[in-house]
Design an enzyme around this catalytic site. Structure first.
Site, short mmCIF file in Angstrom:
data_model
loop_
_atom_site.label_atom_id
_atom_site.label_comp_id
_atom_site.label_asym_id
_atom_site.label_seq_id
_atom_site.Cartn_x
_atom_site.Cartn_y
_atom_site.Cartn_z
N LYS A 98 -1.50 23.05 -5.76
CA LYS A 98 -1.90 22.25 -6.90
C LYS A 98 -2.81 23.07 -7.80
O LYS A 98 -3.67 23.81 -7.31
CB LYS A 98 -2.62 20.97 -6.45
CG LYS A 98 -1.73 19.90 -5.85
CD LYS A 98 -0.80 19.32 -6.89
CE LYS A 98 0.15 18.30 -6.28
NZ LYS A 98 1.12 17.81 -7.26
N GLY A 118 -0.43 -31.52 34.66
CA GLY A 118 -1.00 -31.26 33.33
C GLY A 118 -2.00 -32.29 32.87
O GLY A 118 -2.12 -32.54 31.66
#
Length: 901
Positions: free
Chosen positions: A216, A604
Site C-alpha cells: 500500500k 412432575g
C-alpha cells in the site's frame, strides 16, 4: 445489544411487528434521480428494518410514498433485499402491497436449514455485513453471512484440552509466522525485508503481492482516513487467513519503495494511530486463554542516496486463533419495540448457537425443535422418550376435523354458553364464512401466553381455519376502550411466540378481532377489527398440512417450559408438559381455588407447582411476594426460591411466622408434612380465605407412596380432599428404575403403613409408564463401607469420562446424621480417583456431587443416584423410603443395601 439504537421504532397498535421507516422514494426512475447520499440513507433504513424483522420473527415494513398510484420498489432496493437473504427467490421472504400512499413489505421470519438453490446450510442470522474479512490470493474479501457462518463454525472446532474429568475447554491454536534466516536460500523473502532496519528509496522488492503480502502507498493528506479504512480491513483479513505482511509505502504495481517524505509524517504519531486502530478491532474467542491479536509493527527509515528521505511502515500479523472483526457486524434485531444493533459477542453467539451436545439428551430425550431448522430466536425443545411427540400432542389436544369446524375444549365451550346468553349465537355468526378448522377457546389467551388477565373479558377464541389467516377473537361483556389494546397485545404475543418459541417457519400473522356481547340483546354484537392491513394470500392456511404445522408450534407455546437441564447446560432448553399435566394446568384458577393433586413418583408435581404459580401471577395480577410455596425440606425450598417466582418457605417457618401479605399458597410434598409444630393445613386455609375479594389459591401436591414417616401428616381425610386431580403418567425415570418403582409400589399397596389413608393408593392401576429410556439399576449387596465408597468413586469416574459432570450425581443416605458419618470415607475414595468435592443439596446449582439424606433430597432429581444403606427405624415404611430414593434417579440408580437386605 448496542446502546446506540437505530431511530426506527415498532408501531404499537398492530398485532404484528410493524416498523415505520418513514417516507421512501419508490420507483426505479424516481430513485435514479435522487442524490446518492439520500438514496443510500433511504436504502439503509429499509434494509435495517428488513434485517431486524428477519431476525425477530417476521413482520411488516411500512413506508410512505409520495404518490397514490401503484409503483415498483426500485432495483437497488430489490437487489439489497436479495443480498440480505442471499437468494434470488425474493418472494420466499418478502411480499409487497400498496394501499393509497402506504407501501408495505411483508417479511417472513428467517430460519435455519438448507438454501433451496444449492442445499448449503443457511446462517443462523441475517446481516447487512459480517465485518469479517479474509485474504483471497492478493485481495481482501468481505465474508457474506454464509461464508462467515462457515468460518465461525470451523473456528469453533479447535483441538480440545481436557482439564479435569469433566471440564472440556477449547484450546486455542496459536501460531506465529516464522523468522527467516538470511543464509537460507529457502527463506521467506517478505520476512527478510521485514527484518531490515531501513529501505532504499526506489528499491524494487523481490517478491510480488500474494495471499501473505499486501503493498500500500498512502498520502499524508488523508492519513487519518487511510488508517480508519485500511487497517480494519487488512489486519483482520491476515489474522483470519494464516497471517501475513502489510507493507505501507510500497507501490502495489511496481513494487517500488516510495515511503512518505519525512516532512509530511511524524513516525511516533503514525505508530500510535496504527496501534490504536489495531487494538480497537473486536476479537471473539471460542478458546482459553483469550489472547489478543498479535502483530509486530515497524516504522523504518527510507533512505535516498544515503540520506533520510522519509518513512515506510511494515506490519507482520500472526494468525489468530479465533475471529477478528473490522468492527461490530451490521446486524439488527427488535428488542423492547426498538430496532437495535447486535454486539459482536451477541452476534457470534447467535450465529454459532447449536443444539446442546450432551450425552444425557440423546439418551433420555427426543428433539422436538432443533436450532438447525428453527428461527433465529428459537430455543431447542426436547421431550422425554416414551412421551407424546408434539405431533401426537397436537392430535390429542387440537386435532383438525376432516370436513367441519370444531369448537374445543368442548367442556369449556359448554360452560361458556351456559354462563353467557347470546354467546353461542354470536360465535356461530362469526364462524359462518369458515367451513373447516378448529376454534380454540380459553378463559384468557393472555394468561395462556404468560400475560396478565384482563377483567371484563368473557373469553378469547383462536381460529385456525382453512383458507384464512389465524384470528384471535376477544369477547367482552360490554364495550371497553382498552379491549382492543388487550386483543392486539395478546395476538401480537401469540404471533411472536408461534415463531420464536414454537419454531413455525411459514408465513404467519394473527389478526385481532374484538366482539362485544351486549347485555341488552343476545343478538346484538359490536365488533371492531384491530388490524387494518390486508395480508397477502400466502399468509392464509392452505390446508391440513399447514394448519397442523401451525398447531404443533402452538403445542410448544402452550406446553413448553424451561427445562431444569438449562442450568446444567448453560443454555436455555425447553421441555413439554404431558397432555395429562396440561389438562390440569389449563383448569380455571377462579373455578378451582382449592385443589389436591395426587401425583405418582416422577409424574412432575414440582414442575406443575412452579407452572401454577406463574399462572397465579397473571390471573390475579399479583406480585411474586404474595405467592407462598411451602415444602418440608430446605434444599427444595432453596431450589424454588432461586426461580424468583414466589416466596418459598419450609413448613416449620410457615408455622412459626406471620404471612400478612400472602394471598395464594402452593404446597408441595405434603405427604411428608407433620403436625408437631401446629395445624399447617388450617393456617393455609385461613390465610387464603381472608381476602375481601374472594378466596385465594390453595393447591396441594402430594404422593402417599412417598410417605417417609409414621406421624400424622396434617392432611384432611381423603374424603375431604376435594376437588382432586391425579397425575398418573410417570415421566422422570428410565425403564429399569421405573420397573423397580412398580415393584416397591405394589409392596406398599399390599401392606400400607397405618398413617396412609385407605383408598389413596388405588391410583396405582392407572399408572402409565413411559418406556424407551435406557438406564441402569444395580443393587450391590454385602459390601463394606470402604468397598462401597470405592465403587461410587470408580463409577463416577467412568461417568465423567463419558461426558457427565458432578452436577449429575447425588449420593443419598438415610438420615442427616449419617451424612457426616459417610462424608470422610467418601471424600477419601474420591480423592484417590482425583474426582471432586461434595456439598449438600442446599446448593443444587453448584458444580459438585450432592451428599445428603433421602428425605432432604425429596422433590429434587439427578441423573445418577447412589443410595447408601437405605434403612428406617420402622420396617413398615422402608418400601416408601426406597421409592423416595429411587424416584430421584432419572437414569442410573445404584443401591447398596444395609446388611445385604
Amino acid at each position: 445489544m448496542e446502546a446506540n439504537q437505530c431511530p426506527l421504532v415498532v408501531e404499537p397498535s398492530y398485532p404484528d411487528l410493524v416498523i415505520n421507516v418513514g417516507e421512501v422514494t419508490l420507483g426505479e426512475e424516481n430513485r435514479k434521480k435522487l442524490q446518492k447520499i439520500q438514496r443510500d440513507q433511504e436504502k439503509e433504513r429499509v434494509m435495517r428494518a428488513a434485517c431486524a424483522l428477519l431476525n425477530s420473527g417476521g413482520g411488516v415494513i411500512r413506508m410512505a410514498k409520495k404518490v397514490e398510484h401503484p409503483v415498483e420498489m426500485g432495483l437497488d432496493l430489490e437487489q439489497s433485499l436479495r443480498e440480505l437473504i442471499q437468494s434470488s427467490d425474493l418472494q420466499a421472504f418478502f411480499e409487497t402491497k400498496q394501499q393509497g400512499r402506504c407501501f408495505y413489505i411483508f417479511v417472513k421470519s428467517w430460519s435455519s436449514g438448507p438454501f433451496p438453490e444449492d442445499r448449503s446450510v443457511k446462517p443462523r442470522l441475517c446481516s447487512l455485513s459480517s465485518s469479517l474479512y479474509r485474504r483471497s490470493e492478493t485481495s481482501v474479501r468481505s465474508m457474506d453471512s454464509r461464508e462467515a457462518f462457515c468460518f465461525l463454525k470451523t473456528k469453533r472446532k479447535p483441538k480440545i484440552l481436557e482439564e479435569g474429568p469433566f471440564h472440556k475447554i477449547h484450546k486455542g491454536v496459536y501460531q506465529e509466522l516464522p523468522n527467516s534466516d538470511p543464509a537460507d536460500p529457502n527463506s521467506d523473502p517478505a520476512d527478510l525485508i521485514f527484518q531490515k532496519d531501513y529501505l532504499e528509496y526506489g528499491e524494487i522488492l523481490p517478491f510480488p503481492e500474494s495471499q501473505l503480502v499486501e503493498f500500500k502507498q498512502f498520502s499524508t493528506k488523508h492519513f487519518q482516513e487511510y488508517v480508519k479504512r485500511t487497517i480494519p480491513e487488512y489486519v483482520p483479513a491476515f489474522a483470519n487467513t494464516g497471517g501475513g505482511y502489510l507493507f505501507i509505502g510500497v507501490d502495489d504495481k511496481s513494487r517500488e519503495v516510495l515511503g512518505c517524505a519525512k516532512e509530511n509524517v511524524d513516525p511516533d504519531s503514525l505508530r500510535r494511530k496504527i496501534e490504536q486502530a489495531i487494538y480497537k478491532l473486536p476479537c471473539v474467542h471460542f478458546c482459553q486463554p483469550q489472547r489478543p491479536i498479535t502483530f509486530t509493527l515497524k516504522i523504518v527509515n527510507v533512505l535516498k542516496r544515503g540520506e533520510l528521505y522519509g518513512y515506510a511502515c511494515m506490519i507482520r500479523v500472526n494468525p489468530f486463533c479465533c475471529a477478528v472483526f473490522s468492527e461490530a457486524p451490521n446486524s439488527w434485531i427488535v428488542e423492547d419495540k426498538y430496532v437495535c444493533s447486535l454486539t459482536t459477542e451477541k452476534w457470534v453467539g447467535m450465529m454459532t448457537d447449536t443444539d446442546p451436545d450432551l450425552l444425557q439428551l440423546s439418551e433420555d430425550f427426543e428433539c422436538q425443535l432443533s436450532l438447525s431448522s428453527g428461527p433465529p430466536l428459537s430455543r431447542p425443545v426436547y421431550s422425554k422418550k416414551g412421551l407424546e411427540h408434539k405431533k401426537e400432542l397436537q392430535q390429542l389436544l387440537f386435532s383438525v376435523p376432516p370436513g367441519y369446524l370444531r369448537y374445543t375444549p368442548e367442556s369449556l365451550w359448554r360452560d361458556l354458553i351456559s354462563e353467557h346468553r347470546g354467546l353461542e349465537e354470536l360465535i356461530n355468526k362469526q364462524m359462518q364464512p369458515f367451513f373447516r378448522g378448529i376454534l380454540i377457546f380459553s378463559r384468557s389467551w393472555a394468561v395462556d401466553l404468560n400475560l396478565q388477565e384482563k377483567p371484563g373479558v368473557i373469553c378469547d377464541a383462536l381460529l385456525i381455519a382453512q383458507n384464512s389467516t389465524p384470528i384471535l377473537y376477544t369477547i367482552l361483556r360490554e364495550q371497553d376502550a382498552e379491549g382492543q389494546d388487550y386483543c392486539t397485545r395478546t395476538a401480537f404475543t401469540l404471533k411472536q411466540k408461534l415463531v420464536n418459541m414454537g419454531g413455525y417457519t411459514g408465513k404467519v400473522c394473527v389478526r385481532a378481532k374484538v366482539l362485544c356481547l351486549s347485555p341488552e340483546s343476545s343478538a346484538e354484537a359490536l365488533e371492531a377489527a384491530v388490524s387494518p392491513m390486508d395480508y397477502p394470500a400466502s399468509y392464509s392456511l392452505a390446508g391440513t398440512q399447514h394448519m397442523e404445522a401451525l398447531l404443533q408450534s402452538l403445542v410448544i407455546v402452550l406446553l413448553g417450559f424451561r427445562s431444569l437441564l438449562s442450568d446444567q447446560l448453560g443454555c436455555e432448553v425447553l421441555n413439554l408438559l404431558t397432555a395429562q399435566q396440561y389438562e390440569i394446568f389449563s383448569r380455571s384458577l377462579r373455578k378451582n381455588r382449592e385443589l389436591f393433586v395426587h401425583g405418582l413418583p416422577g409424574s412432575g408435581k414440582t414442575i406443575m407447582a412452579m407452572k401454577i404459580m406463574e399462572k397465579i401471577r397473571n390471573v390475579f395480577h399479583c406480585e411474586a411476594h404474595r405467592i407462598l410455596y411451602v415444602c418440608e425440606n430446605q434444599p427444595l425450598r432453596n431450589f424454588i426460591s432461586d426461580r424468583n417466582i414466589c416466596r418459598a418457605e419450609t413448613r416449620k417457618t410457615f408455622l412459626r411466622e406471620n404471612f400478612e401479605h400472602i394471598q395464594h399458597i402452593v404446597i408441595d410434598e405434603a405427604q411428608n408434612f407433620r403436625t408437631e409444630d401446629g395445624d399447617w393445613y388450617g393456617k393455609a386455609k385461613s390465610i387464603t380465605r381472608r381476602a375481601k375479594g374472594g378466596p385465594g389459591i390453595l393447591w396441594i401436591f402430594l404422593d402417599y407412596f412417598q410417605t417417609s414417616h409414621l406421624d400424622c401428616s396434617g392432611l384432611p381425610p381423603l374424603s375431604d380432599q376435594y376437588p382432586r386431580e391425579e397425575l398418573t403418567r410417570i415421566v422422570r425415570n428410565a425403564d429399569p428404575i421405573a420397573k423397580y418403582l412398580q415393584k416397591e409400589m405394589q409392596v406398599i399397596r399390599s401392606n400400607p403403613s397405618f398413617n396412609i389413608p385407605t383408598g389413596c393408593l388405588e391410583v396405582f392401576p392407572e399408572a402409565e409408564w413411559s418406556q424407551g429410556v435406557q438406564g441402569t439399576l444395580r443393587i450391590k449387596k454385602y459390601l463394606t463401607v470402604e468397598q462401597i465408597m470405592t465403587c461410587v468413586a470408580d463409577t463416577c469416574r467412568r461417568f465423567f469420562d463419558r461426558g457427565y459432570s458432578p452436577k449429575d450425581v447425588a449420593v443419598l443416605v438415610s438420615t442427616a446424621k449419617e451424612v457426616e458419618h459417610y462424608k470422610y470415607e467418601l471424600l477419601k475414595a474420591m480423592r484417590k480417583k482425583r474426582v471432586v468435592q461434595l456439598s449438600d443439596a442446599c446448593d443444587m446449582l453448584g458444580d459438585h456431587i450432592v451428599l445428603d439424606s433421602v428425605r432432604r433430597f425429596s422433590g429434587l432429581e439427578r441423573s445418577i443416584v447412589f443410595g447408601i444403606h437405605p434403612r428406617t427405624a420402622d420396617p413398615a415404611i422402608l418400601p416408601n423410603v426406597l421409592i423416595c430414593l429411587a424416584s430421584r434417579a432419572k437414569q442410573h440408580l445404584y443401591i447398596f443395601p444395609w446388611g445385604g437386605h
